[in-house]
Design a protein around this motif. Structure first.
Motif, PDB file in Angstrom:
ATOM      1  N   ARG A  63     -18.361  -0.454  -2.188  1.00 50.22           N
ATOM      2  CA  ARG A  63     -17.470  -0.111  -3.297  1.00 50.22           C
ATOM      3  C   ARG A  63     -18.131   0.950  -4.173  1.00 50.22           C
ATOM      4  NH1 ARG A  63     -13.479  -3.966  -3.879  1.00 50.22           N
ATOM      5  NH2 ARG A  63     -13.137  -3.328  -6.026  1.00 50.22           N
ATOM      6  N   HIS A 115     -14.277   3.646  -1.218  1.00 53.13           N
ATOM      7  CA  HIS A 115     -14.764   2.443  -0.543  1.00 53.13           C
ATOM      8  C   HIS A 115     -14.930   2.738   0.940  1.00 53.13           C
ATOM      9  CE1 HIS A 115     -10.468   2.269   0.362  1.00 53.13           C
ATOM     10  NE2 HIS A 115     -10.750   1.441   1.341  1.00 53.13           N
ATOM     11  N   ARG A 145       0.827  -1.210   0.000  1.00 56.04           N
ATOM     12  CA  ARG A 145       0.000   0.000   0.000  1.00 56.04           C
ATOM     13  C   ARG A 145       0.857   1.254   0.000  1.00 56.04           C
ATOM     14  NH1 ARG A 145      -5.337  -0.803   3.686  1.00 56.04           N
ATOM     15  NH2 ARG A 145      -4.276   0.762   4.965  1.00 56.04           N
ATOM     16  N   TYR A 167      -1.467   4.356  -1.804  1.00 55.25           N
ATOM     17  CA  TYR A 167      -2.904   4.391  -1.536  1.00 55.25           C
ATOM     18  C   TYR A 167      -3.221   5.309  -0.365  1.00 55.25           C
ATOM     19  CZ  TYR A 167      -3.978   0.565  -4.760  1.00 55.25           C
ATOM     20  OH  TYR A 167      -4.157  -0.199  -5.884  1.00 55.25           O
ATOM     21  N   TYR A 221      -8.929  -1.814  -4.881  1.00 48.74           N
ATOM     22  CA  TYR A 221      -9.486  -0.569  -4.356  1.00 48.74           C
ATOM     23  C   TYR A 221     -10.146   0.236  -5.470  1.00 48.74           C
ATOM     24  CZ  TYR A 221      -6.946  -1.465  -0.037  1.00 48.74           C
ATOM     25  OH  TYR A 221      -6.490  -2.029   1.126  1.00 48.74           O
TER      26      TYR A 221
END
Length: 409
Positions: free
Chosen positions: A309, A124, A24, A29, A318
């Motif tokens: 989502r 999300h 990540r 992210y 993601y």
């Protein structure tokens, strides 16, 4: 294949979570999510920006999210349950009534609306559902103690009547009173729960492209150290060796806020859900043993997490949210309005005048903001239209205003 020991399982869990964190970080992210949170808050300009010009933030990101969110989760839903078998119609009606009652009575809407906000900003959101059962040891009152004492005497009298040969061996009233407990375990909570979980605290198998093909899910929980040490759900030997790892927490949230320096000692707890093995385990960050050994999943429907989502990206786990798709336009609008503001500041009326044509009183009157003020002119030999003339200015193009409107649209 030989079964793994507890130590091997713990090392495997820690290794998988660590790889997910590095993945990540590499894909940036969390950096993107923090940037989107700042955009929603109106912090569009970097704190390191050093300029004498005005920096305007037209926060359309905030209004965009708060226009969409009420349409998703503003009212209580009407849950409808239909029986697949005609014989279960009464049972379905009962389940429907209970579900609608629980949603309102326990206010499930509040955590759901928070999750919807995550769903719109980050792309999300996570909801954790389950059943909460909590018992606490509490002192009994004098009335309760007397009631228990009287009930015990009544049972003794009944037993003495049924078995008179043992009546001499029965305990006395003093013995009964001495054995009445001073505390009792009471049920504090026994109800379903729904809670929002921060996307920053949810970690999923990096190989997954959706929640259905994930092999494991882990939740990070930050708890006060004293609270964790007193939690009897954890093994006593592991609880005693818990230590604060607040530095770890500060490193996680350093870019979001500085609240950690104002809290008591914190410990990071991990709940690891092995979906393939259908087990759940709990361990502390930096610990070498489980707080709760791997046990069968206590949920009939698998793990307790539901992922909301937004816009799916093919082949990626993601999704993207509403803000990420308009981020460049938001920044362009901020720059356009800032440029417009600074151009308006430069568009100030100036005047050219002959300095020797005015004395101190004349210059003071000329610079005054009073309306109708008389300005004495010293030089009588020069025409008045040559004494003071406005300085030519380049007007702001109306296209700049139109460009800002185009971006908003």
């Amino acid at each position: 294949m030989a079964r793994k020991t507890r130590q091997e399982k713990l090392e495997s869990y820690i290794d998988k979570v660590g790889k997910c964190q590095r993945w990540r970080e590499q894909e940036q992210y969390e950096q993107t999510w923090r940037r989107l949170v700042d955009m929603y808050k109106g912090k569009h300009w970097p704190a390191t920006t050093a300029t004498k010009s005005d920096l305007i933030a037209v926060n359309l990101a905030f209004s965009t999210i708060n226009v969409i969110a009420p349409s998703v989760a503003v009212n209580y839903p009407k849950i409808v349950v239909q029986a697949t078998n005609p014989e279960n119609r009464d049972r379905a009606a009962f389940v429907e009534a209970v579900a609608n009652y629980l949603w309102k009575h326990h206010d499930f809407r509040t955590p759901f609306r928070r999750t919807v906000k995550d769903f719109l900003i980050f792309g999300h959101g996570w909801v954790k559902t389950g059943w909460k059962f909590v018992e606490q040891e509490q002192q009994i009152s004098e009335d309760e103690r007397e009631s228990m004492f009287n009930s015990a005497l009544t049972e003794l009298d009944a037993f003495a009547l049924e078995t008179p040969e043992l009546s001499n061996d029965l305990p006395s009233e003093e013995d009964v009173a001495a054995n009445i407990p001073s505390t009792v375990m009471r049920i504090v909570e026994d109800q379903p729960f729904v809670e929002r979980v921060s996307p920053f605290d949810m970690f999923v198998d990096p190989a997954a492209t959706c929640i259905e093909d994930a092999q494991w899910i882990a939740q990070r929980i930050n708890r006060p150290l004293d609270e964790a040490k007193n939690d009897r759900r954890y093994k006593a030997s592991a609880r005693r060796r818990l230590s604060a790892n607040s530095d770890y927490s500060e490193d996680i949230y350093a870019m979001s806020d500085d609240r950690w320096e104002f809290l008591d000692d914190q410990v990071v707890i991990w709940e690891y859900y092995d979906i393939m093995a259908n087990t759940v385990a709990v361990y502390a960050e930096g610990s070498d043993e489980f707080l709760v050994d791997p046990v069968s999943m206590p949920y009939a429907y698998g793990h307790p997490f539901t992922m909301l989502r937004n816009y799916d990206v093919p082949g990626q786990f993601y999704p993207i949210g509403d803000l990420e798709s308009i981020e460049s336009l938001q920044l362009e609008l901020d720059k356009t309005r800032s440029q417009l503001m600074n151009d308006r500041k430069r568009y100030a009326r100036k005047y050219l005048y002959h300095e020797r044509s005015f004395g101190p009183e004349g210059r003071e009157a000329l610079e005054s903001e009073e309306d109708g003020r008389m300005v004495p002119v010293v030089d009588e030999n020069r025409p008045l239209n040559e004494v003071v003339i406005p300085m030519p200015q380049v007007p702001i193009s109306p296209e700049i205003y139109a460009y800002s409107d185009i971006i908003e649209q």
